[in-house]
Structure formats: C-alpha cells, structure tokens
Design an enzyme around this catalytic site. Structure first.
Site, PDB file in Angstrom:
ATOM      1  N   ASP A  54      49.034  59.127  37.709  1.00 27.63           N
ATOM      2  CA  ASP A  54      48.439  59.581  36.447  1.00 27.63           C
ATOM      3  C   ASP A  54      48.710  61.049  36.153  1.00 27.63           C
ATOM      4  OD1 ASP A  54      46.856  60.339  38.613  1.00 27.63           O
ATOM      5  OD2 ASP A  54      45.184  59.043  38.063  1.00 27.63           O
ATOM      6  N   ASN A  63      32.883  56.480  40.450  1.00 26.80           N
ATOM      7  CA  ASN A  63      32.510  55.309  39.642  1.00 26.80           C
ATOM      8  C   ASN A  63      33.412  54.101  39.939  1.00 26.80           C
ATOM      9  OD1 ASN A  63      34.908  56.023  38.468  1.00 26.80           O
ATOM     10  ND2 ASN A  63      34.096  56.396  36.413  1.00 26.80           N
ATOM     11  N   GLU A 120      39.243  53.424  34.359  1.00 27.65           N
ATOM     12  CA  GLU A 120      37.794  53.588  34.413  1.00 27.65           C
ATOM     13  C   GLU A 120      37.101  52.215  34.401  1.00 27.65           C
ATOM     14  OE1 GLU A 120      36.749  56.390  35.221  1.00 27.65           O
ATOM     15  OE2 GLU A 120      37.154  58.012  33.809  1.00 27.65           O
ATOM     16  N   HIS A 133      36.797  54.090  39.899  1.00 24.56           N
ATOM     17  CA  HIS A 133      38.112  54.045  39.243  1.00 24.56           C
ATOM     18  C   HIS A 133      39.248  54.205  40.256  1.00 24.56           C
ATOM     19  CE1 HIS A 133      38.029  58.692  38.385  1.00 24.56           C
ATOM     20  NE2 HIS A 133      38.799  58.473  39.433  1.00 24.56           N
TER      21      HIS A 133
END
Ligand code: F6R
Length: 253
Positions: free
Chosen positions: A66, A135, A142, A137
């Site tokens: 990313d 979280n 996400e 990811h």
C-alpha cells in the site's frame, strides 16, 4: 497456524530466516512487502543477515501492499520513503524490480488496475508479509472490505488514522486515503506470514481466535489460506486463553 515467540526480536530472527530461505531457493522470488512499526525489526535483521551471509537479492521482485494517496515517493512519511529507509537503500536490489503503488497517480483507479496487472504478470506473490491493524485490517483493507476486492483506493478509518498518527509528528496530517492491494490478491499469495507484536494488538488477536471468518475482521480470512501463519510475541498473545498461550509458545530454532 498461530505461533508465539518471546518478543519481537525473536520473531525478526525467525522471519528474516524465512525470507532468506525463500530467496536462496528461488533467487527470482516475488515477495509481497509491508511497512509499519512491526516490520522494522524484521527488515533490520534481514539486512544484517543478507550482508553477513552474502545473499544475492538482485533478482528478486517485490510488491508493496500500500501507499498513502497524495504523498510523493520522496515525502518522508510515504511508504516508498519507509521502504527506502528500512530496506531498499541497504542492499543491492535491482530498483526496477521493486514496486509500490503510486500515491500521486493522476487516475488512481486506473493505476490500481495497472498495479494489479503488473502483479499478475509477475506471476503473483510467493511469500506475503503482513502486519495487522488494531481493527484487523491487512494492507489497508479496512473492516467491511469485500474478500473479492482487488487493488483499490480506500478511505482510511478514523481508528487507522489515529493509530498511524504516531508516525506523523508535528502538524503533519495522516492522509485520508490510500491505495492498497485487495483481499483477493493477498489471498492468492502462495504463502503468508502475518506478524503481530505488542499489547495494542492483543484484543484483535483474541477476536481473531474466537470468531469465524468475517469481512468485519479482515484478517480472519487467513483461516481459509492453506499456507498462512500468524506469529505473535507474548504481548500480542496476552489475551488468548491461557492454555492456548502455553501450547503455542514456539521453541526458538
Ligand atoms: C502497512 C500495512 C498495514 C500495517 C498495519 C500494522 O503496509 O499494510 O496493514 O501492517 O497497519 O501497522 P504497525 O506495524 O505499524 O502496527
């Protein structure tokens, strides 16, 4: 598929050995690379070992997961700069084989398609390194991202932006968008090694352990992968049931 190590140094030892082993077996291997705090000790160990053992890294290809939208590769907080600082500048890589998404591409959705195609043309990823967000990811996929997603532009969650603000001191603002490899591309990797270290990951690791595969916790999808492993330090494993912690403690090689 879970393994617990005493600390992040022991994990870095282990993962750098895996990387070197895969490069030795296949000098033109295609690696999927991650950034973030978790990867720093791993790249540090890897660089030391490659130098010490004289491993040839000039033929390998890499694809990073990313990049932030809007940051140029020479922006100090871009993932391109991170890779340069922690890995690329230290060893004799062939720069033309090192790929990252371009956060400044004029047409981001077209660029996502091109990145996905480049990856496909390279034959896909042999070994994918992953960290995990608090979280759940992976890459910047996400919670709620479709498992069918390919490389795409994402809006970062507030939680992720807050977590990553530790890398953006002063007035610098964490970008709101990023371009990420999709869940489908990650799952197509022939082998996956996910690393989670530190107390901040303990809650999501415990949820991973308890829950079925769900898009609400992206990295639960790894339960469906035939060759995925999750390596934890004791702090990240801290909220797993006691008997699990005892059984999974890895005996260092
Ligand atoms: C980074 C990436 C992210 C990180 C994750 C954990 O390229 O894809 O999924 O791996 O946000 O980041 P750290 O290691 O900083 O806790």
């Amino acid at each position: 598929m879970l393994q617990i190590f005493p600390d992040s140094i022991a994990i870095a030892e282990h993962v750098s050995n895996i990387l070197i082993d895969r490069i030795r077996n296949k000098p033109d291997v295609v690696l999927g690379l991650a950034t973030g705090g978790t990867m720093e000790p791993i790249y540090e160990q890897f660089v030391l070992k490659v130098r010490r053992q004289g491993v040839d890294v000039s033929r390998l290809t890499s694809f990073n997961l990313d990049e932030y939208v809007g940051l140029a590769p020479d922006h100090p907080k871009s993932y391109a700069a991170y890779m340069h600082q922690h890995l690329f500048r230290h060893l004799a890589f062939d720069a033309s084989r090192l790929h990252l998404p371009d956060g400044l591409a004029p047409d981001l959705s077209q660029h996502s398609k091109e990145y996905a195609l480049q990856l496909q043309q390279a034959g896909g990823i042999e070994l994918q390194l992953l960290g995990v967000g608090s979280n759940g990811h992976i890459g910047f996929n996400e919670p709620g991202t479709s498992f069918d997603s390919t490389c795409h532009v994402v809006q970062l969650s507030e939680r992720t932006r807050r977590d990553n603000s530790r890398f953006f001191e002063g007035n610098a603002i964490v970008p709101a968008h990023a371009i990420t490899m999709g869940m489908a591309e990650i799952m197509q990797a022939r082998e996956i090694v996910l690393v989670a270290t530190g107390e901040a990951k303990a809650q999501i690791i415990a949820e991973w352990y308890q829950k079925e595969v769900t898009e609400a916790i992206p990295f639960t999808v790894l339960k469906r992968h035939p060759r995925a492993r999750i390596l934890l330090d004791e702090a990240a494993a801290g909220l797993l049931p006691d008997h699990v912690q005892r059984t999974l403690l890895a005996i260092p090689a």
